[in-house]
Scaffold this active site. Structure first.
Site, PDB file in Angstrom:
ATOM      1  N   TYR A 128     -10.172  -4.143  12.353  1.00  0.00           N
ATOM      2  CA  TYR A 128      -9.062  -3.299  12.313  1.00  0.00           C
ATOM      3  C   TYR A 128      -8.778  -2.635  13.702  1.00  0.00           C
ATOM      4  CZ  TYR A 128      -6.335   1.192  11.765  1.00  0.00           C
ATOM      5  OH  TYR A 128      -5.441   2.164  11.823  1.00  0.00           O
ATOM      6  N   TYR A 182     -22.689  11.481   4.284  1.00  0.00           N
ATOM      7  CA  TYR A 182     -23.455  10.301   4.769  1.00  0.00           C
ATOM      8  C   TYR A 182     -24.089  10.882   6.111  1.00  0.00           C
ATOM      9  CZ  TYR A 182     -20.989   7.542   1.529  1.00  0.00           C
ATOM     10  OH  TYR A 182     -20.417   7.196   0.332  1.00  0.00           O
ATOM     11  N   ALA A 227       3.659  -0.271   9.550  1.00  0.00           N
ATOM     12  CA  ALA A 227       3.228  -1.026   8.985  1.00  0.00           C
ATOM     13  C   ALA A 227       2.010  -1.949   9.202  1.00  0.00           C
ATOM     14  CB  ALA A 227       4.502  -2.126   8.529  1.00  0.00           C
ATOM     15  N   PHE A 245      -6.436  10.369  15.410  1.00  0.00           N
ATOM     16  CA  PHE A 245      -7.788  10.597  15.093  1.00  0.00           C
ATOM     17  C   PHE A 245      -7.801  10.609  13.561  1.00  0.00           C
ATOM     18  CE2 PHE A 245      -8.280   9.919  19.549  1.00  0.00           C
ATOM     19  CZ  PHE A 245      -9.399  10.159  19.935  1.00  0.00           C
ATOM     20  N   THR A 305       0.927  -1.241  -0.093  1.00  0.00           N
ATOM     21  CA  THR A 305      -0.065   0.091  -0.025  1.00  0.00           C
ATOM     22  C   THR A 305       0.800   1.320   0.109  1.00  0.00           C
ATOM     23  OG1 THR A 305      -0.189  -0.203   2.272  1.00  0.00           O
ATOM     24  CG2 THR A 305      -1.956  -1.100   1.046  1.00  0.00           C
ATOM     25  N   GLY A 306       2.040   1.077   0.347  1.00  0.00           N
ATOM     26  CA  GLY A 306       3.061   2.141   0.374  1.00  0.00           C
ATOM     27  C   GLY A 306       3.518   2.597  -1.207  1.00  0.00           C
TER      28      GLY A 306
END
Length: 320
Positions: free
Chosen positions: A138, A203, A71, A166, A36-37
């Site tokens: 997660y 949303y 990571a 956050f 993803t990096g």
């Protein structure tokens, strides 16, 4: 000068922290599998090793003074439908990393944690003493790693700090958000401003907030990086310090959209849709502990400044 391993240092936050470490005169090795990096996210001057955190043992030795661990798999929605990936990468991977640190005699760790460990807040602003009850895999995996780190500190004297983020935003020079797919609000609003998506979805506009939209605590990524360097200094053997990082005040979805309008000078097509399940009305951090224990205070709390830095990075990324 110290020497640090930055896992996930080709990602958004990891790359900015690696850049800050180099600017402070430290040696930096980045370990990232580039799943993803991005290779271009690794700052010049850092040694780059392509590999997973499970392979940290082939990198770490007694010359390292500490590890900054970024990571992880971090998509909330994906974590719900593919939990095995998250337990394997985030928890099992962190266990392998911490074991490799112990074997190499590297006894300092700063861990990239998350506000998702708290779940639905019972009160705001959220302090570190709040109940931890993650509502997704997660958040559960990040909380599990926090427990793992506490055990390692007690049993083996690890000096550790977990920093619970956050909403991270903004950019630092050439280092910014390159997520694919993108899920963060500010880059998504930029896409609408650039005509890369037809509109920005809001949303829910019936929350118990001043304008009816959800409020989140946005923190500049450079302020976040400052906290990591301070955490390295604050880490004490045998202790695991946990600190929230936030501005202590929030901005609504509509306020973010208005900020993007001001910064870009562009109209933003908006479409109000139904609420998403599990979206709390307000998520705001109490960063009092970070201020007291780390000496950290955000230096870039203004939303327009955060948006402006991110916009500049986005234009450069898009060749504009």
């Amino acid at each position: 000068m110290s020497k640090y391993l930055v896992t996930g240092g080709a990602g958004y936050v990891g790359s900015v922290v690696a850049a800050h470490l180099l600017e402070a005169g430290h040696q930096v090795t980045v370990l990232d599998d580039l799943s993803t990096g991005f290779r271009e996210g690794v700052p010049a001057g850092a040694e780059f090793v392509e590999g997973r955190i499970q392979e940290a043992g082939r990198v770490l030795d007694g010359s390292f003074d500490g590890v900054l661990h970024f990571a992880a798999s971090s998509q909330v929605g994906e974590s719900v439908v593919d939990p095995e990936k998250y337990w394997r990468n985030n928890v099992a991977g962190s266990l392998e990393l911490i074991s490799a640190m112990r074997e190499a005699g590297v006894r300092k760790l700063v861990f990239s944690s998350t506000a998702a460990t708290y779940g639905e807040p019972e009160a705001v602003p959220i302090a570190e003493t709040a109940r931890t009850a993650p509502t997704n895999t997660y958040g559960a995996t990040k909380l599990a790693v926090d427990h793992l780190i506490t055990s390692e500190a007690v049993a083996h004297g690890l000096a550790a700090v977990s920093l619970r983020y956050f909403n991270v935003a903004g950019a630092y020079g050439a280092y910014g958000e390159r997520h694919d797919p993108e899920s963060h609000l500010i880059p998504l609003v930029f896409q609408a401003a650039l005509g890369q998506r037809p509109h920005i979805a809001v949303y829910g506009d019936d929350y118990p907030t001043p304008d009816g939209t959800c409020i989140r605590d946005y923190i500049h990524v450079a302020d976040l990086a400052d906290a990591h360097l301070l955490a390295l200094d604050a880490a004490k053997p045998g202790e695991h310090l946990i600190c929230n990082l936030g501005n202590g005040s929030g901005f609504s979805v509509r306020e973010v959209i208005e900020s993007v309008k001001r910064v870009t000078g562009k109209e933003i097509p908006v479409r109000v849709e139904g609420r998403r399940a599990g979206d709390p009305a307000v998520l705001v951090a109490s960063a009092a502990r970070a201020h007291e224990a780390l000496g950290w205070t955000p230096r870039r709390p203004n939303l327009d400044d955060i948006v402006a830095d991110a916009w500049k990075f986005t234009l450069e990324k898009n060749g504009r």
